[in-house]
Design a protein around this motif. Structure first.
Motif, mmCIF file in Angstrom:
data_model
loop_
_atom_site.group_PDB
_atom_site.id
_atom_site.type_symbol
_atom_site.label_atom_id
_atom_site.label_comp_id
_atom_site.label_asym_id
_atom_site.label_seq_id
_atom_site.Cartn_x
_atom_site.Cartn_y
_atom_site.Cartn_z
ATOM 1 N N TRP A 81 64.565 58.751 1.812
ATOM 2 C CA TRP A 81 65.683 57.813 1.933
ATOM 3 C C TRP A 81 66.826 58.368 2.765
ATOM 4 O O TRP A 81 67.168 59.546 2.661
ATOM 5 N N VAL A 82 67.427 57.489 3.562
ATOM 6 C CA VAL A 82 68.680 57.767 4.261
ATOM 7 C C VAL A 82 69.619 56.623 3.894
ATOM 8 O O VAL A 82 69.292 55.458 4.084
ATOM 9 N N VAL A 83 70.782 56.976 3.318
ATOM 10 C CA VAL A 83 71.778 55.967 2.976
ATOM 11 C C VAL A 83 72.886 56.052 4.013
ATOM 12 O O VAL A 83 73.462 57.117 4.236
ATOM 13 N N GLY A 84 73.147 54.943 4.686
ATOM 14 C CA GLY A 84 74.132 54.902 5.761
ATOM 15 C C GLY A 84 73.446 55.012 7.112
ATOM 16 O O GLY A 84 72.213 55.007 7.217
ATOM 17 N N PHE A 85 74.266 55.111 8.139
ATOM 18 C CA PHE A 85 73.764 55.197 9.506
ATOM 19 C C PHE A 85 73.992 56.616 10.006
ATOM 20 O O PHE A 85 75.056 56.940 10.528
ATOM 21 N N HIS A 86 73.002 57.468 9.776
ATOM 22 C CA HIS A 86 73.085 58.889 10.109
ATOM 23 C C HIS A 86 71.952 59.257 11.059
ATOM 24 O O HIS A 86 70.824 59.528 10.626
ATOM 25 N N ILE A 87 72.257 59.266 12.341
ATOM 26 C CA ILE A 87 71.247 59.481 13.373
ATOM 27 C C ILE A 87 70.486 60.794 13.191
ATOM 28 O O ILE A 87 69.249 60.784 13.245
ATOM 29 N N PRO A 88 71.155 61.938 12.966
ATOM 30 C CA PRO A 88 70.382 63.183 12.823
ATOM 31 C C PRO A 88 69.356 63.134 11.690
ATOM 32 O O PRO A 88 68.220 63.570 11.860
ATOM 33 N N GLU A 89 69.744 62.580 10.544
ATOM 34 C CA GLU A 89 68.803 62.461 9.426
ATOM 35 C C GLU A 89 67.637 61.541 9.777
ATOM 36 O O GLU A 89 66.484 61.843 9.472
#
Length: 90
Positions: free
Chosen positions: A62-70
């Motif tokens: 899961w990635v919560v938000g807009f986090h390009i590196p993740e």
């Protein structure tokens, strides 16, 4: 190919940025709107421990938000154009 599912709502500017970013990167994804689904919202909160949107599931991670590196790490991609990625943060 990775399975990508993006959970969004209509008035979420980060959701729009994420969808645009994935499209430009030619990453296929399935969008699930949480607009009228309180039960699904609660399921996501239980899974991630977070209420923010967008929430992206990439093969169970899961990635919560807009986090390009993740996102790029989970997609096993390298973002070679930092200027391009900064465009989506605005």
């Amino acid at each position: 190919m990775k399975t990508v599912t993006v959970y969004t709502s209509a008035n979420c500017s980060s959701c729009a940025k994420l969808k645009r970013f994935l499209s430009v990167q030619d990453i296929s994804f399935r969008e699930v709107s949480l607009e009228d689904d309180l039960e699904l919202k609660q399921v996501l909160i239980n899974k991630t421990g977070r209420m923010g949107l967008p929430q992206t599931n990439i093969d169970g991670e899961w990635v919560v938000g807009f986090h390009i590196p993740e996102l790029m790490t989970l997609l096993n991609r390298r973002n070679t154009n930092e200027q391009q990625s900064s465009h989506y943060r605005k």
